[in-house]
Design an enzyme around this catalytic site. Structure first.
Site, PDB file in Angstrom:
ATOM      1  CG  ASP A  73      -1.910   1.131   1.241  1.00 31.31           C
ATOM      2  OD1 ASP A  73      -1.721   2.115   0.499  1.00 31.31           O
ATOM      3  OD2 ASP A  73      -2.894   1.041   2.018  1.00 31.31           O
ATOM      4  CB  SER A 163      -3.248  12.864 -17.208  1.00 34.17           C
ATOM      5  OG  SER A 163      -4.365  13.383 -17.890  1.00 34.17           O
ATOM      6  CE1 TYR A 175      -6.325  12.207 -12.930  1.00 31.34           C
ATOM      7  CE2 TYR A 175      -6.873  13.521 -14.862  1.00 31.34           C
ATOM      8  CZ  TYR A 175      -6.349  12.369 -14.306  1.00 31.34           C
ATOM      9  OH  TYR A 175      -5.845  11.379 -15.110  1.00 31.34           O
ATOM     10  CE  LYS A 179      -2.745  11.844 -13.286  1.00 37.01           C
ATOM     11  NZ  LYS A 179      -1.905  10.646 -13.033  1.00 37.01           N
ATOM     12  CB  THR A 210      -8.392   1.200 -17.124  1.00 38.84           C
ATOM     13  OG1 THR A 210      -9.368   2.254 -16.949  1.00 38.84           O
ATOM     14  CG2 THR A 210      -7.048   1.795 -17.517  1.00 38.84           C
TER      15      THR A 210
END
Length: 275
Positions: A73, A163, A175, A179, A210
């Site tokens: 993890d 990304s 996000y 990124k 995915t």
């Protein structure tokens, strides 16, 4: 013989999805690939999707490489350091590190009305925490653990899966910022590692098929990429004796395919890529 025979790689977050595809792409070129993830055979599922680190390792071996599974993890720094230390102790080297593990995608399966969210103020704050802890921080900590071995070798490649959301204002605040941070990390790492012969790049896949993307069922997949195509991009970089020309920069999987001449082993069949 594969182009990566004798090379050792570590791919984080490789139970499924992009990480698994990258592991397979390295394995088909003969690399020894250590794969990490939380999903283990016989363990409690971490998502609704199938896939474990053991299964990925077995598929790497079946393709001609050598797969080794480590349950890890990456939100836990000690587990991360232990995973890298075990790999180095067993092999004595580290040629490729792929930082792929990521957080904040729980909305694909936790019942969140993701597609109805409009504005960062409607998004759960813990999504930011997930992206930075299980993503940006995990990339950094794994790189910190791996870099001494690469520096001592005088060679190596660190790939952060990123990304083009990093440069888009409409990508979502959490996000997009996460990124962008990933890309800046690579730029700074590339600067510091250059004199040691170690390259660091940000890799931009296209739309990848995915498990999460397929389950969402809202994407036009006619121009999408399979996870293993991303793996072939990483393998091509790892085999390139002149990879230092990319260090500190963004590279795109589709452009690498054109430059190196590799193809997608599982091209899309149509807009939905359905059965």
């Amino acid at each position: 013989m594969g182009t990566l025979d004798g090379k050792v790689a570590l791919v984080t977050g490789a139970s499924r999805g992009v990480g698994k595809g990258i592991a397979l792409g390295l394995g088909e070129q003969g690399a020894t690939v250590y794969v990490t993830g939380r999903a283990e055979a016989g363990g409690t599922p971490t998502t609704p999707f199938a896939g474990t680190v053991q299964e990925t390792a077995e598929e790497v071996t079946a393709l001609g490489g050598r797969g080794v599974a480590i349950v890890c993890d990456h939100r836990d720094d000690e587990q991360t350091r232990n995973a890298v230390a075990r790999m180095v102790a067993e092999t004595g080297r580290l040629d490729v590190l792929v930082n792929n593990v990521w957080g904040g995608y729980e909305h694909f399966w936790d019942g969140t009305e993701f597609w109805l969210e409009r504005g960062f103020w409607t998004v759960p704050v813990d999504r930011w925490d997930s992206m930075f802890q299980a993503g940006v921080r995990a990339h950094y900590v794994t790189s910190v653990a791996a870099a001494p071995t690469m520096v001592a070798q005088g060679s190596g490649l660190i790939v952060n899966v990123s990304s083009d959301a990093a440069g888009k204002d409409d990508a979502g605040v959490s996000y997009g910022v996460a990124k962008a941070a990933t890309d800046r990390m690579v730029a700074c790492m590339g600067h510091e590692l250059r004199e040691h012969g170690v390259a660091a790049v940000s890799l931009y896949p296209g739309l990848v098929r995915t498990e999460s993307v397929l389950r969402a069922g809202v994407f036009d997949l006619s121009d999408s990429e399979s996870p293993q195509f991303i793996g072939r991009a990483v393998a091509a970089l790892a085999a390139d004796p002149d990879v230092m020309r990319f260090t500190g920069h963004v590279v795109r999987s589709a452009e690498l395919g054109r430059q190196y001449g590799f193809t997608d082993p599982h091209p899309p069949r149509g807009p939905s890529d359905g059965p």
